[in-house]
Design a protein around this motif. Structure first.
Motif, PDB file in Angstrom:
ATOM      1  N   TRP A  84       2.649  10.128   6.717  1.00 32.45           N
ATOM      2  CA  TRP A  84       2.397   9.031   5.776  1.00 32.45           C
ATOM      3  C   TRP A  84       1.257   8.120   6.217  1.00 32.45           C
ATOM      4  O   TRP A  84       0.425   7.729   5.388  1.00 32.45           O
ATOM      5  CB  TRP A  84       3.677   8.214   5.597  1.00 32.45           C
ATOM      6  CG  TRP A  84       3.481   6.957   4.812  1.00 32.45           C
ATOM      7  CD1 TRP A  84       3.295   6.857   3.467  1.00 32.45           C
ATOM      8  CD2 TRP A  84       3.445   5.617   5.330  1.00 32.45           C
ATOM      9  NE1 TRP A  84       3.147   5.535   3.113  1.00 32.45           N
ATOM     10  CE2 TRP A  84       3.224   4.762   4.232  1.00 32.45           C
ATOM     11  CE3 TRP A  84       3.581   5.074   6.607  1.00 32.45           C
ATOM     12  CZ2 TRP A  84       3.139   3.376   4.393  1.00 32.45           C
ATOM     13  CZ3 TRP A  84       3.490   3.702   6.760  1.00 32.45           C
ATOM     14  CH2 TRP A  84       3.281   2.867   5.660  1.00 32.45           C
ATOM     15  N   THR A  88      -1.989   7.504   3.888  1.00 30.63           N
ATOM     16  CA  THR A  88      -2.183   6.197   3.269  1.00 30.63           C
ATOM     17  C   THR A  88      -3.454   5.531   3.757  1.00 30.63           C
ATOM     18  O   THR A  88      -4.132   4.829   3.003  1.00 30.63           O
ATOM     19  CB  THR A  88      -0.968   5.303   3.560  1.00 30.63           C
ATOM     20  OG1 THR A  88       0.238   6.017   3.262  1.00 30.63           O
ATOM     21  CG2 THR A  88      -1.003   4.040   2.706  1.00 30.63           C
ATOM     22  N   VAL A  91      -6.278   7.188   1.735  1.00 26.88           N
ATOM     23  CA  VAL A  91      -6.309   6.698   0.352  1.00 26.88           C
ATOM     24  C   VAL A  91      -6.779   5.247   0.311  1.00 26.88           C
ATOM     25  O   VAL A  91      -7.598   4.866  -0.532  1.00 26.88           O
ATOM     26  CB  VAL A  91      -4.924   6.845  -0.300  1.00 26.88           C
ATOM     27  CG1 VAL A  91      -4.923   6.232  -1.702  1.00 26.88           C
ATOM     28  CG2 VAL A  91      -4.517   8.306  -0.368  1.00 26.88           C
ATOM     29  N   GLY A  92      -6.265   4.415   1.236  1.00 26.94           N
ATOM     30  CA  GLY A  92      -6.668   3.013   1.272  1.00 26.94           C
ATOM     31  C   GLY A  92      -8.146   2.843   1.553  1.00 26.94           C
ATOM     32  O   GLY A  92      -8.820   2.007   0.933  1.00 26.94           O
ATOM     33  N   ALA A 178       2.926   6.321  -0.117  1.00 25.96           N
ATOM     34  CA  ALA A 178       1.467   6.388  -0.031  1.00 25.96           C
ATOM     35  C   ALA A 178       0.846   5.706  -1.248  1.00 25.96           C
ATOM     36  O   ALA A 178      -0.199   5.037  -1.143  1.00 25.96           O
ATOM     37  CB  ALA A 178       1.006   7.838   0.061  1.00 25.96           C
ATOM     38  N   TRP A 179       1.477   5.858  -2.399  1.00 22.16           N
ATOM     39  CA  TRP A 179       0.989   5.207  -3.617  1.00 22.16           C
ATOM     40  C   TRP A 179       1.198   3.694  -3.557  1.00 22.16           C
ATOM     41  O   TRP A 179       0.282   2.923  -3.858  1.00 22.16           O
ATOM     42  CB  TRP A 179       1.695   5.797  -4.832  1.00 22.16           C
ATOM     43  CG  TRP A 179       1.522   5.001  -6.088  1.00 22.16           C
ATOM     44  CD1 TRP A 179       0.333   4.582  -6.634  1.00 22.16           C
ATOM     45  CD2 TRP A 179       2.556   4.512  -6.933  1.00 22.16           C
ATOM     46  NE1 TRP A 179       0.576   3.861  -7.789  1.00 22.16           N
ATOM     47  CE2 TRP A 179       1.920   3.804  -7.999  1.00 22.16           C
ATOM     48  CE3 TRP A 179       3.946   4.623  -6.913  1.00 22.16           C
ATOM     49  CZ2 TRP A 179       2.659   3.201  -9.023  1.00 22.16           C
ATOM     50  CZ3 TRP A 179       4.670   4.029  -7.941  1.00 22.16           C
ATOM     51  CH2 TRP A 179       4.035   3.320  -8.969  1.00 22.16           C
ATOM     52  N   THR A 181       1.702   1.664  -0.953  1.00 23.31           N
ATOM     53  CA  THR A 181       1.171   0.923   0.196  1.00 23.31           C
ATOM     54  C   THR A 181      -0.335   1.054   0.348  1.00 23.31           C
ATOM     55  O   THR A 181      -0.954   0.258   1.064  1.00 23.31           O
ATOM     56  CB  THR A 181       1.858   1.403   1.493  1.00 23.31           C
ATOM     57  OG1 THR A 181       3.256   1.510   1.283  1.00 23.31           O
ATOM     58  CG2 THR A 181       1.614   0.433   2.642  1.00 23.31           C
ATOM     59  N   SER A 182      -0.944   2.016  -0.317  1.00 23.43           N
ATOM     60  CA  SER A 182      -2.386   2.208  -0.166  1.00 23.43           C
ATOM     61  C   SER A 182      -3.170   0.978  -0.620  1.00 23.43           C
ATOM     62  O   SER A 182      -4.256   0.708  -0.098  1.00 23.43           O
ATOM     63  CB  SER A 182      -2.840   3.443  -0.955  1.00 23.43           C
ATOM     64  OG  SER A 182      -2.499   3.316  -2.327  1.00 23.43           O
ATOM     65  N   PHE A 185      -3.400  -1.360   2.396  1.00 24.11           N
ATOM     66  CA  PHE A 185      -4.392  -0.844   3.339  1.00 24.11           C
ATOM     67  C   PHE A 185      -5.799  -1.021   2.791  1.00 24.11           C
ATOM     68  O   PHE A 185      -6.758  -1.250   3.542  1.00 24.11           O
ATOM     69  CB  PHE A 185      -4.126   0.633   3.621  1.00 24.11           C
ATOM     70  CG  PHE A 185      -2.942   0.879   4.519  1.00 24.11           C
ATOM     71  CD1 PHE A 185      -2.032  -0.132   4.801  1.00 24.11           C
ATOM     72  CD2 PHE A 185      -2.715   2.119   5.079  1.00 24.11           C
ATOM     73  CE1 PHE A 185      -0.942   0.080   5.626  1.00 24.11           C
ATOM     74  CE2 PHE A 185      -1.627   2.350   5.912  1.00 24.11           C
ATOM     75  CZ  PHE A 185      -0.740   1.326   6.177  1.00 24.11           C
ATOM     76  N   MET A 186      -5.946  -0.908   1.470  1.00 22.31           N
ATOM     77  CA  MET A 186      -7.245  -1.115   0.842  1.00 22.31           C
ATOM     78  C   MET A 186      -7.778  -2.512   1.138  1.00 22.31           C
ATOM     79  O   MET A 186      -8.965  -2.683   1.466  1.00 22.31           O
ATOM     80  CB  MET A 186      -7.126  -0.920  -0.671  1.00 22.31           C
ATOM     81  CG  MET A 186      -8.388  -1.227  -1.449  1.00 22.31           C
ATOM     82  SD  MET A 186      -8.099  -1.443  -3.216  1.00 22.31           S
ATOM     83  CE  MET A 186      -7.251  -3.045  -3.207  1.00 22.31           C
TER      84      MET A 186
END
Length: 307
Positions: A84, A88, A91-92, A178-179, A181-182, A185-186
């Protein structure tokens, strides 16, 4: 020699130290103090009403490490974190690079990508359970797109229960988180991206660097402190996975302990089995794992970025 503060400034300095001391004392009490108290409880057979009953030393830790269910919980938590966190982070970082560009609707996209992070975790998990149910939206869409034969090659029928199948339950939670929390992180990556001077990219463009070369040789190395911070925060959050596992798999970590995590195991020990000393020992083991993983990440990412 060191100068002394003027006499009229000393009351202000004392007041400032007092204001700093209050939150520091609260921190020490609620964090360091509770940890030490948990360490004390962990070596006792503790009764929740009467307190210590029998001194057991390290026997609670021996029972924990020898419990097959706890071994499954460790394996699930480590697998979840190892898969994960990089997913993530990727993606972020991708979302941060996208919204850092000068595009129309920049503010809208930033808010849209971040919105799942502020929504209720329980509500999103419940919605996700319906989406990946045997007759849910995901199975309907892949059927409409004609993808069922491809999924059947991997053993997933047209009415696959993604949360109820031990093969896919944990991976379904990984995709969900991942969807959600990204977006967080972004924001972390975006703050670091905006601190990079545009002059660096202009110099690279003059030297003939394309977009990919600028990202890989300039952006990515300069984000090394951000990588360390995001990886550490993600690792700590990953090892503490609880609410999605509890909602999707019940306190037992169903199906067949596929969603049993360390924190869910701790929850069962404290609130189901009513064993405070044993649960405290689980918490100490979790702390040791997180502390060790943080040190490893410090070695990997903690240095200064390459110049």
């Amino acid at each position: 020699m060191r100068r002394r503060a003027p006499a009229h400034r000393r009351p202000e300095a004392i007041a400032a130290y007092c204001m700093v001391a209050v939150p520091m004392l609260i921190f020490l009490l609620l964090n360091i103090g509770t940890f030490l108290y948990a360490a004390y409880i962990s070596v006792w057979n503790w009764n929740i009403r009467s307190g210590p009953v029998d001194f057991v030393g390290l026997r609670n830790f021996e029972r924990i490490l020898g419990d097959p269910i706890f071994q499954i919980a460790i394996r699930n938590s480590i697998y979840y974190t190892v898969v994960w966190v990089p997913l993530t982070m990727a993606v972020g970082l991708f979302l941060a690079v996208v919204v850092n560009q000068k595009i129309r609707g920049q503010t809208f996209f930033r808010a849209s990508f971040y919105f799942p992070a502020i929504a209720s975790s329980a509500a999103i998990t419940t919605l996700w359970i319906f989406l990946v149910a045997p007759d849910g939206f995901f199975n309907e869409v892949r059927g409409a797109l004609g993808l069922n034969p491809l999924f059947q090659l991997f053993g997933f029928g047209p009415h696959q229960n993604w949360i109820g199948d031990r093969r896919t339950a944990l991976n379904s939670v990984i995709v969900l988180n991942a969807w959600t929390t990204s977006g967080t992180f972004m924001l972390f990556y975006l703050a670091s991206l905006q601190a990079i001077s545009r002059e660096v990219y202009e110099a690279a463009a003059i030297d003939g660097a394309n977009a990919w070369q600028a990202f890989w040789r300039i952006t990515f190395p300069l984000l090394r402190p951000a990588h360390f911070f995001v990886a550490t925060v993600g690792m700590i959050g990953g090892l503490q996975l609880f609410d999605q596992a509890y909602i999707a798999g019940s306190p037992n970590g169903d199906p067949v302990n596929a969603l049993m995590t360390i924190v869910l195991y701790l929850y069962n020990a404290l609130f189901v089995q009513i064993r405070p000393g044993y649960a405290a020992a689980v918490g100490i083991v979790l702390f040791v794992i997180m502390f060790g993983a943080t040190l490893v990440q410090r070695r990997l990412f903690g240095g200064t970025p390459a110049s």
